[in-house]
Design a protein around this motif. Sequence first.
Motif, PDB file in Angstrom:
ATOM      1  N   PRO A  68       1.126  -1.119  -0.198  1.00 53.16           N
ATOM      2  CA  PRO A  68      -0.200  -0.280  -0.234  1.00 53.16           C
ATOM      3  C   PRO A  68       0.524   1.125   0.273  1.00 53.16           C
ATOM      4  CG  PRO A  68      -0.550  -1.819   1.787  1.00 53.16           C
ATOM      5  CD  PRO A  68       0.402  -1.687   1.165  1.00 53.16           C
ATOM      6  N   ALA A  69       0.081   2.427  -0.934  1.00 52.24           N
ATOM      7  CA  ALA A  69       1.125   3.483  -0.593  1.00 52.24           C
ATOM      8  C   ALA A  69       0.428   4.834  -0.997  1.00 52.24           C
ATOM      9  CB  ALA A  69       2.005   3.411  -1.847  1.00 52.24           C
ATOM     10  N   LEU A  70       0.871   6.157  -0.557  1.00 54.53           N
ATOM     11  CA  LEU A  70       0.276   7.184  -0.544  1.00 54.53           C
ATOM     12  C   LEU A  70       1.403   7.543  -2.162  1.00 54.53           C
ATOM     13  CD1 LEU A  70      -0.546   8.808   3.070  1.00 54.53           C
ATOM     14  CD2 LEU A  70      -2.095   8.000   1.026  1.00 54.53           C
ATOM     15  N   ALA A  71       0.509   8.260  -3.000  1.00 60.01           N
ATOM     16  CA  ALA A  71       1.209   9.803  -3.640  1.00 60.01           C
ATOM     17  C   ALA A  71       0.711  11.262  -3.120  1.00 60.01           C
ATOM     18  CB  ALA A  71       0.740   9.330  -4.975  1.00 60.01           C
ATOM     19  N   PHE A  72       1.848  12.121  -3.204  1.00 60.95           N
ATOM     20  CA  PHE A  72       1.023  13.129  -2.493  1.00 60.95           C
ATOM     21  C   PHE A  72       2.530  13.920  -2.647  1.00 60.95           C
ATOM     22  CE2 PHE A  72       3.614  10.178   1.002  1.00 60.95           C
ATOM     23  CZ  PHE A  72       4.894  11.369   1.231  1.00 60.95           C
ATOM     24  N   ARG A  73       2.182  15.273  -2.451  1.00 57.59           N
ATOM     25  CA  ARG A  73       3.089  16.710  -2.634  1.00 57.59           C
ATOM     26  C   ARG A  73       3.889  17.251  -1.854  1.00 57.59           C
ATOM     27  NH1 ARG A  73       1.025  20.500  -6.273  1.00 57.59           N
ATOM     28  NH2 ARG A  73      -0.846  20.078  -7.517  1.00 57.59           N
ATOM     29  N   TRP A  74       4.619  17.345  -2.212  1.00 53.72           N
ATOM     30  CA  TRP A  74       6.059  17.233  -1.119  1.00 53.72           C
ATOM     31  C   TRP A  74       5.946  18.410  -0.138  1.00 53.72           C
ATOM     32  CZ3 TRP A  74       9.459  13.801   0.341  1.00 53.72           C
ATOM     33  CH2 TRP A  74      10.571  14.392   0.702  1.00 53.72           C
ATOM     34  N   ALA A  75       6.158  18.708   0.506  1.00 56.10           N
ATOM     35  CA  ALA A  75       5.752  19.531   1.444  1.00 56.10           C
ATOM     36  C   ALA A  75       7.273  20.013   2.056  1.00 56.10           C
ATOM     37  CB  ALA A  75       5.539  18.821   3.157  1.00 56.10           C
ATOM     38  N   SER A  76       7.691  21.043   1.030  1.00 53.20           N
ATOM     39  CA  SER A  76       9.166  21.442   1.487  1.00 53.20           C
ATOM     40  C   SER A  76       9.527  22.461   2.984  1.00 53.20           C
ATOM     41  CB  SER A  76       9.232  23.318   0.340  1.00 53.20           C
ATOM     42  OG  SER A  76       8.605  22.651  -1.175  1.00 53.20           O
ATOM     43  N   GLY A  77      10.606  22.670   2.437  1.00 55.14           N
ATOM     44  CA  GLY A  77      11.202  23.589   3.997  1.00 55.14           C
ATOM     45  C   GLY A  77      11.784  21.367   5.514  1.00 55.14           C
ATOM     46  N   VAL A  78      12.230  21.603   6.387  1.00 49.70           N
ATOM     47  CA  VAL A  78      13.061  21.096   7.036  1.00 49.70           C
ATOM     48  C   VAL A  78      12.562  20.936   8.151  1.00 49.70           C
ATOM     49  CG1 VAL A  78      15.000  21.803   6.431  1.00 49.70           C
ATOM     50  CG2 VAL A  78      14.052  22.145   8.275  1.00 49.70           C
ATOM     51  N   THR A  79      12.623  19.316   8.946  1.00 54.31           N
ATOM     52  CA  THR A  79      12.171  18.798   9.747  1.00 54.31           C
ATOM     53  C   THR A  79      11.743  19.756  11.270  1.00 54.31           C
ATOM     54  OG1 THR A  79      13.042  17.326  10.514  1.00 54.31           O
ATOM     55  CG2 THR A  79      11.346  16.403   9.111  1.00 54.31           C
ATOM     56  N   LEU A  80      10.845  19.907  11.837  1.00 53.66           N
ATOM     57  CA  LEU A  80      11.343  20.792  12.903  1.00 53.66           C
ATOM     58  C   LEU A  80      12.429  20.279  13.746  1.00 53.66           C
ATOM     59  CD1 LEU A  80      10.877  23.010  15.497  1.00 53.66           C
ATOM     60  CD2 LEU A  80       8.586  20.742  15.927  1.00 53.66           C
ATOM     61  N   ARG A  81      12.639  19.143  14.250  1.00 52.51           N
ATOM     62  CA  ARG A  81      13.517  18.334  14.038  1.00 52.51           C
ATOM     63  C   ARG A  81      14.978  19.168  13.953  1.00 52.51           C
ATOM     64  NH1 ARG A  81      15.040  14.931  17.456  1.00 52.51           N
ATOM     65  NH2 ARG A  81      13.491  13.917  17.726  1.00 52.51           N
ATOM     66  N   GLN A  82      15.548  19.322  12.616  1.00 49.97           N
ATOM     67  CA  GLN A  82      16.487  19.580  12.002  1.00 49.97           C
ATOM     68  C   GLN A  82      16.535  21.188  11.709  1.00 49.97           C
ATOM     69  OE1 GLN A  82      15.335  18.584   7.691  1.00 49.97           O
ATOM     70  NE2 GLN A  82      16.620  17.482   7.516  1.00 49.97           N
ATOM     71  N   TRP A  83      15.395  21.822  12.025  1.00 50.69           N
ATOM     72  CA  TRP A  83      15.193  23.400  12.426  1.00 50.69           C
ATOM     73  C   TRP A  83      16.146  23.782  13.375  1.00 50.69           C
ATOM     74  CZ3 TRP A  83      12.877  26.759  15.740  1.00 50.69           C
ATOM     75  CH2 TRP A  83      12.989  27.728  15.635  1.00 50.69           C
ATOM     76  N   GLN A  85      17.970  21.398  15.187  1.00 53.80           N
ATOM     77  CA  GLN A  85      19.247  21.724  15.172  1.00 53.80           C
ATOM     78  C   GLN A  85      19.711  22.760  14.919  1.00 53.80           C
ATOM     79  OE1 GLN A  85      19.377  17.912  13.635  1.00 53.80           O
ATOM     80  NE2 GLN A  85      19.416  16.289  15.475  1.00 53.80           N
ATOM     81  N   SER A  86      19.636  23.477  13.729  1.00 55.56           N
ATOM     82  CA  SER A  86      20.082  24.625  12.883  1.00 55.56           C
ATOM     83  C   SER A  86      19.955  25.574  14.098  1.00 55.56           C
ATOM     84  CB  SER A  86      19.931  24.413  11.906  1.00 55.56           C
ATOM     85  OG  SER A  86      18.913  24.978  11.788  1.00 55.56           O
ATOM     86  N   VAL A  87      19.355  25.441  14.848  1.00 53.51           N
ATOM     87  CA  VAL A  87      18.756  27.312  15.543  1.00 53.51           C
ATOM     88  C   VAL A  87      20.368  27.062  17.097  1.00 53.51           C
ATOM     89  CG1 VAL A  87      17.338  28.574  16.403  1.00 53.51           C
ATOM     90  CG2 VAL A  87      16.763  27.543  14.627  1.00 53.51           C
ATOM     91  N   ARG A  88      20.089  28.345  16.773  1.00 53.58           N
ATOM     92  CA  ARG A  88      21.634  28.341  17.896  1.00 53.58           C
ATOM     93  C   ARG A  88      20.566  28.199  19.206  1.00 53.58           C
ATOM     94  NH1 ARG A  88      24.328  33.387  19.768  1.00 53.58           N
ATOM     95  NH2 ARG A  88      24.649  32.917  21.401  1.00 53.58           N
ATOM     96  N   ARG A 122      -0.071  13.728  16.376  1.00 52.54           N
ATOM     97  CA  ARG A 122       1.222  12.987  15.720  1.00 52.54           C
ATOM     98  C   ARG A 122       1.953  14.072  16.078  1.00 52.54           C
ATOM     99  NH1 ARG A 122       1.264   7.615  15.177  1.00 52.54           N
ATOM    100  NH2 ARG A 122      -0.136   6.461  14.492  1.00 52.54           N
ATOM    101  N   LEU A 123       1.988  14.911  16.828  1.00 55.53           N
ATOM    102  CA  LEU A 123       3.079  16.105  16.820  1.00 55.53           C
ATOM    103  C   LEU A 123       4.355  15.560  17.589  1.00 55.53           C
ATOM    104  CD1 LEU A 123       2.593  19.182  16.491  1.00 55.53           C
ATOM    105  CD2 LEU A 123       2.090  19.358  18.417  1.00 55.53           C
ATOM    106  N   THR A 124       5.091  15.351  16.045  1.00 52.59           N
ATOM    107  CA  THR A 124       6.341  15.225  16.672  1.00 52.59           C
ATOM    108  C   THR A 124       7.516  15.780  15.903  1.00 52.59           C
ATOM    109  OG1 THR A 124       6.787  13.290  14.790  1.00 52.59           O
ATOM    110  CG2 THR A 124       5.689  12.830  16.992  1.00 52.59           C
ATOM    111  N   PRO A 125       8.674  15.841  16.702  1.00 54.84           N
ATOM    112  CA  PRO A 125       9.631  16.905  15.145  1.00 54.84           C
ATOM    113  C   PRO A 125       9.926  16.003  14.362  1.00 54.84           C
ATOM    114  CG  PRO A 125      10.583  16.686  18.002  1.00 54.84           C
ATOM    115  CD  PRO A 125       9.051  15.447  17.837  1.00 54.84           C
TER     116      PRO A 125
END
Length: 156
Positions: A68-83, A85-88, A122-125
């Motif tokens: 089973p699979a979903l086709a979906f539009r790509w969400a541009s940006g970065v995950t909250l986890r990546q963000w 890690q990048s923010v001081r 499912r509010l996770t980073p």
Amino acid sequence: RLEHRSERTAVYRWRDAGVKVALGCDGDLRAVDAGHRRILHERNVSNYLPHNCRRRLVTNATTYEGRPALAFRWASGVTLRQWLQSVRMGGNRAEIGVRLRAAMAIAKTLRDFHDGGAAYRRLTPENVVLAPCEGEYAATFIDLSGAVIFGGGDDD
């Protein structure tokens, strides 16, 4: 190309008519029926929510290599986890303001889900994608498999 692989899913990304799209596959071949139900649920939640609600926009429920699979539009940006890690994580006003704008974007998307008649559970980073938008941030929720439609909307 393969973008992400976890125990349960694989996400592939490509361009289709100039739009970034992706295919997410449920990887548990022993539970194809359960995977199919999760895929259909995510599609139904995506289609139920109003157009202004920032969520992974599912275009099709399908299969990929028998899964089973979903086709979906790509969400541009970065995950909250990546963000994060990048923010001081200092304490000056500018840094606090940046974090506050990101938190407000997440709160707005959560409110839009509730106003649209769905609870996002499912509010996770890993499930929040942040992207710059008109000097602020926009938050997109990408895993809708645990969301619950409760109906209602602004009228309730």
